[in-house]
Each structure stands twice: as structure tokens, then as C-alpha cells.
Scaffold this active site. Structure first.
Site, PDB file in Angstrom:
ATOM      1  N   TRP A 448       0.837  -1.209   0.000  1.00 40.75           N
ATOM      2  CA  TRP A 448       0.000   0.000   0.000  1.00 40.75           C
ATOM      3  C   TRP A 448       0.868   1.254   0.000  1.00 40.75           C
ATOM      4  O   TRP A 448       0.666   2.169  -0.801  1.00 40.75           O
ATOM      5  CB  TRP A 448      -0.924   0.007   1.220  1.00 40.75           C
ATOM      6  CG  TRP A 448      -1.984   1.078   1.147  1.00 40.75           C
ATOM      7  CD1 TRP A 448      -3.266   0.933   0.727  1.00 40.75           C
ATOM      8  CD2 TRP A 448      -1.815   2.464   1.487  1.00 40.75           C
ATOM      9  NE1 TRP A 448      -3.922   2.144   0.780  1.00 40.75           N
ATOM     10  CE2 TRP A 448      -3.059   3.099   1.237  1.00 40.75           C
ATOM     11  CE3 TRP A 448      -0.764   3.240   1.965  1.00 40.75           C
ATOM     12  CZ2 TRP A 448      -3.269   4.460   1.467  1.00 40.75           C
ATOM     13  CZ3 TRP A 448      -0.963   4.601   2.179  1.00 40.75           C
ATOM     14  CH2 TRP A 448      -2.207   5.198   1.933  1.00 40.75           C
ATOM     15  N   TYR A 452       1.285   4.171  -2.824  1.00 40.78           N
ATOM     16  CA  TYR A 452       0.961   5.539  -2.402  1.00 40.78           C
ATOM     17  C   TYR A 452       2.121   6.489  -2.720  1.00 40.78           C
ATOM     18  O   TYR A 452       1.916   7.606  -3.212  1.00 40.78           O
ATOM     19  CB  TYR A 452       0.661   5.527  -0.906  1.00 40.78           C
ATOM     20  CG  TYR A 452       0.082   6.814  -0.349  1.00 40.78           C
ATOM     21  CD1 TYR A 452      -1.174   7.254  -0.736  1.00 40.78           C
ATOM     22  CD2 TYR A 452       0.793   7.566   0.583  1.00 40.78           C
ATOM     23  CE1 TYR A 452      -1.712   8.423  -0.211  1.00 40.78           C
ATOM     24  CE2 TYR A 452       0.265   8.737   1.112  1.00 40.78           C
ATOM     25  CZ  TYR A 452      -0.986   9.161   0.720  1.00 40.78           C
ATOM     26  OH  TYR A 452      -1.513  10.322   1.228  1.00 40.78           O
ATOM     27  N   ASP A 468      -6.319  -1.977  -1.573  1.00 42.22           N
ATOM     28  CA  ASP A 468      -6.755  -0.933  -0.650  1.00 42.22           C
ATOM     29  C   ASP A 468      -8.195  -1.172  -0.205  1.00 42.22           C
ATOM     30  O   ASP A 468      -9.097  -1.365  -1.035  1.00 42.22           O
ATOM     31  CB  ASP A 468      -6.634   0.424  -1.352  1.00 42.22           C
ATOM     32  CG  ASP A 468      -7.078   1.563  -0.469  1.00 42.22           C
ATOM     33  OD1 ASP A 468      -6.226   2.093   0.251  1.00 42.22           O
ATOM     34  OD2 ASP A 468      -8.270   1.915  -0.497  1.00 42.22           O
TER      35      ASP A 468
END
Length: 526
Positions: A448, A452, A468
Site C-alpha cells: 500500500w 501511495y 486498498d
């Protein structure tokens, strides 16, 4: 008059079938007749999408130039200012190509050209040659030149040179900077080369282009410059995102402005950004060395996603019935960027398993404990007081004194040590996949966080955290069934090469999401 929305849909379909929306595709869709109609009607929708070279004058213009429309047989069309300039045309003094939206159709996919352009924008050719740039991208110099010729219509050197010339021209028109400072602030290595370039292009010294003799006194090391963007722009959404994450002492969002402290090359300063008329943002820079201005501008453009083309992105994403109403509701939504990769990575690790407000408060403690204070001349009365801590300082500090879990403190310290050893970790590489692998190898960074960082720091428009939890919830069907990460990844193929924007639309659709309003939990996201 050409219908750009239809052309965008055509390009979007091409991108779906072959994930690559390039400038040459666009000009293939638009024949000379259509381009000529666009400049004849001075259609603002084409500003930044094409440039017209006038053979009888040797000048290239924006399609909205107020000058009399030249004859059809006397014009040629180019997909970029660099291509027009390399073809021997000089910038128009009336329509000023330097203030047109710097749209980048080639940035719609994860490819070598987009990464090369990002590196050039941040100064990748200022102290290196094309071969060195190509090595950073994992290709040969000859191949890189061929790709630039195919997709940009100009060589990498021409792109870098055009950027310098247009920035210098903008500073000449809009600021009272002395010519020597304009040369340094626009990236020229010497005043002599600066003067020679302008004499060659315009047949006159650069000072002769300054229309008014502005005698206004200016603060030393202070400068204002306006940067254009393609409307629409959801400014409220951007400021809301940045405000929720503003680190005390480092950032402030007040009213319609964003302000923060910055550090480049061992020097520090402050910037402020506010919206301005005619689809621009006004950037005020207080920095002791104006030679850093190109880097500062590149970072501001990255933070505020100024190169995005909402028409092209929206037309492509709207082909999916699930995303179409979201795009219609938020047509100017951008992907907020990051000022610094290390800062963003620390933010993400601090935010794991706690809320955004709690993480922001903890980051404020980090800044007060380990961040360098601003010099008295830079300190203001509105809360900007410190720089974000440097990786070298964090690498040898005990973060458990901040009251955070030992494992997370160790992860941040290890990350700082890795960044200190290799400051280029957060530079764009050969591909999105390679970048994710490199990021995941860093301490404290899972899938994640890697995606990001790729979205916000590496400016990868196709980065997409398929696991997510917020995205999975947003894609729940009418029967209440939530897709698996593998199913969502398959569904997202039709959103390429703009999956990062698809994620922002899904996150902004009103579904509670940890990245926007709640907590980030790597275990849950993964």
C-alpha cells in the site's frame, strides 16, 4: 470546429487497447484542417495541446494568439513548444507560449519518455548529458533520442533548452529581476550563454524583451511566478487534502493558500501558493539562491499536479459506467503530489494504524525535536518555524522519545539510513513495477505504502493499490458483494493509464477511506 471531447474519447479508447496516449496519436487524430480551424477560432480548449509555426515570420504561437490568423499554406503544427523551437521557430512575444498550460499527453502512461521528461524538469540534464540520462532510465542514448523524436517531436536537449528559454522569458516579462539573476534562475550555466541564446532566437539582447522598466523595490531572495494549468481544477479538494496533512511548523493551509518551508542544496526558504486569474497559480518564493528556482517550480508543479489534462483523463475514465458519474461530479480532481520523497515515506509510516490527525500531531513532535529551525529572517508570525528533518539527522536519532511504538520508530530510522546511503531511491526508474519492487525493499514500506509513494512522489499516473480497503468498499456492487483485490486489479485494466486518478475519484466518492480521512493500516490494505 473540431470536437475535442470526441478526439479525447478516441485517444482514450486507444489508451485502453494500447496503454499509451501520446502526442503523436493526438496530432494524427487532428489533421491540418482541424488544427487550422482550432487556431482560426482561437479555441482555448487547444491551448497547450498544439503550437503553430508561422513560416513567413519564423514565430511559433499558441492557438489562442490574438495576432491575425496566418494563411493555411504558411503554417505548420507541433505537439510541443520544444518541437516548434527545434524546427527553427522562436516564441511569440504576444501570446507568450511560456504561459500556456504545460500539458503532457505522453505522461499518461508508464513509459521511458514520461520518466525522462520528469527528470529533465527537475534538472536531469543540467549537470549530465543524454547518455547519463538514458543510463538512469535503463536504455541507450540512441534509443532515448528516437523515443523523444517519435513522441515529443524534439530531442531531450531541445526540451531542456526550451524549458530554460521559456522560463527566462517569463521571468523577464513578469519580474524585475536583473538579467544576470534571470539567467541563473532559469537554469542557464552562464550569463554569456544566456545572452547568446536570446540573441540567436530573438535577434536582440534579453533586456530588450522587458516591456516595462519596473522600478519597484523587491525583497532580496523573493520572487513571484505564475504557473498555468488546464481547467477545471478542484482547488477546494486539493487544499482540503493538504490541510488535513499539514505538519505543524512546516506547512500551513489558510483560506485559499498553501505555505510551507523548503530546503534545497543546503539552503532553506519558504513558498506560498494561491490561485490566480486565467487558470494559473501564483507562487511566491523566498529563497536565498534563485538558481534553485527551476527545481522549486518543478516541485510545485508536482505537488499541485499542474501537468494533468482533465479532459483526456476524464474522457478515458468516463468510458467505465461505474466511474462516469464520479468524473462528472468532480471533473477537476487531481492527484496531490509530495514535496519530498523521504518526507512522504515518513508520513506514511507514521500514519500506519493511527488516524491522520494523530499522525500529523506526531509528525509535529518529530519536527520540533529533530527539524532545523528557520533562520530568523525567514521565520514569520503565522506558524512556519522549522524544516522537515533531514534523513541524516533521523538516521542517528532515537524516535522512541516521541512516544511511538519501538518497531515503527526502528522502521523510520532504518528508512532514514537507507535514504542517507542512496538519496536517489525516490527518483523515477525504468518502470512502475521496478519502482514498486525498489520501494517495498525499504524498511516499513509494504505494498500500500509503495503504491501511495508512487502516486504522490514518483507521479506515476497508473499507480494503483488494488488491495486498498477503501477502493474495495467503493467498488461494492448492488448486492453488497465486495470484489477481491485480484478482481479489482482486473477491472482496473480498463482504467489504464490513469488508474491513480480512478483511485482518487473512488476515494472522493463519499466512502470512508483511511487515506483521506481515517487511518492507514498496512495489514488491512495488504
Amino acid at each position: 470546429m473540431p470536437d475535442f471531447r470526441e478526439l479525447s474519447r478516441v485517444s482514450a479508447r486507444k489508451a485502453r487497447d494500447k496503454p499509451c496516449t501520446m502526442v503523436d496519436d493526438f496530432l494524427m487524430d487532428m489533421d491540418r484542417t482541424a488544427c487550422y480551424r482550432a487556431i482560426s477560432t482561437r479555441d482555448i480548449r487547444f491551448d497547450g495541446r498544439l503550437f503553430v509555426g508561422v513560416k513567413t515570420t519564423g514565430i511559433y504561437c499558441r492557438p489562442i494568439c490574438p495576432a491575425r490568423t496566418p494563411k493555411f499554406e504558411n503554417v505548420s503544427f507541433y505537439a510541443s513548444a520544444a518541437a516548434a523551437q527545434e524546427a527553427g521557430f522562436r516564441p511569440c512575444l504576444r501570446c507568450r507560449p511560456e504561459v500556456s498550460p504545460d500539458l503532457a499527453f505522453w505522461r499518461g502512461s508508464s513509459n521511458t519518455v514520461s520518466r525522462a521528461l520528469a527528470l529533465i524538469e527537475s534538472g536531469g540534464l543540467d549537470g549530465d548529458d543524454v547518455e547519463g540520462l538514458a543510463n538512469r532510465l535503463g536504455v541507450g542514448g540512441r534509443q532515448l533520442r528516437r523515443l523523444f523524436r517519435q513522441h515529443v517531436g524534439a530531442s531531450p536537449i531541445a526540451v531542456a533548452q526550451t524549458r530554460r528559454v521559456l522560463l527566462a522569458k517569463q521571468l523577464i516579462h513578469e519580474t524585475p529581476l536583473p538579467m544576470a539573476e534571470v539567467a541563473l534562475a532559469s537554469g542557464f550555466n552562464s550569463v554569456r550563454r544566456f545572452n547568446e541564446t536570446f540573441l540567436e532566437l530573438f535577434g536582440r539582447p534579453p533586456a530588450a524583451l522587458r516591456r516595462s522598466r519596473d522600478k519597484t523595490r523587491r525583497e532580496a531572495g523573493a520572487l513571484s511566478v505564475r504557473l498555468p494549468y488546464r481547467p477545471p481544477y478542484d482547488w477546494d479538494a486539493m487544499l482540503s487534502f493538504l490541510s488535513a496533512r499539514a505538519i505543524p511548523g512546516v506547512e500551513i493551509v489558510a483560506g485559499d493558500s498553501y505555505r510551507r518551508t523548503i530546503a534545497i542544496g543546503g539552503k532553506c526558504g519558504v513558498i506560498s501558493v494561491v490561485p490566480a486569474p486565467k487558470n494559473r497559480i501564483d507562487v511566491r518564493v523566498r529563497f536565498p539562491e534563485m538558481a534553485a528556482l527551476p527545481q522549486i517550480i518543478a516541485r510545485v508543479r508536482r505537488v499541485f499536479d499542474l501537468a494533468a489534462d482533465p479532459d483526456t483523463i476524464g474522457a478515458h475514465l468516463a468510458l467505465d459506467p461505474r466511474l462516469a458519474p464520479l468524473v462528472a461530479a468532480r471533473p477537476g480532481l487531481r492527484v496531490p503530489g509530495a514535496w519530498d520523497g523521504f518526507e512522504l515515506a515518513v508520513r506514511a509510516i507514521f500514519g500506519q494504524q493511527i488516524t491522520v490527525p494523530a499522525a500529523t500531531k506526531l509528525l509535529g513532535k518529530l519536527v520540533q525535536a529533530f527539524g532545523d529551525p528557520l533562520p530568523p529572517a525567514m521565520t514569520d508570525s503565522e506558524g512556519l518555524s522549522h524544516l522537515f528533518p533531514f534523513a541524516a539527522r533521523i538516521a542517528c536519532s532515537d524516535l522512541t522519545t516521541l512516544g511511538m511504538p519501538g518497531a515503527r520508530a526502528m522502521a523510520v530510522t532504518s528508512l532514514a539510513q537507507a535514504i542517507s546511503a542512496d538519496p536517489a531511491i525516490f527518483s523515477r526508474g525504468a518502470s512502475l513495477e521496478d519502482a514498486i519492487v525498489k520501494l517495498r525493499a525499504l524498511p516499513g514500506i509494504g505494498e500500500w505504502t509503495a503504491q501511495y509513494i508512487a502516486m504522490r512522489e514518483l507521479r506515476e499516473p497508473d499507480a494503483f493499490p488494488a488491495a486498498d480497503i477503501g477502493l474495495l468498499r467503493a467498488m461494492t456492487d448492488g448486492e453488497g458483494r465486495r470484489p477481491s483485490p485480484a478482481e479489482l486489479l482486473t477491472r482496473s485494466e480498463r482504467w489504464r493509464p490513469w488508474r491513480a486518478y480512478a483511485a482518487l475519484h473512488l476515494w472522493a466518492a463519499g466512502v470512508p477511506h483511511p487515506a483521506l480521512s481515517g487511518k492507514i493500516d498496512e495489514r488491512e490494505a495488504a
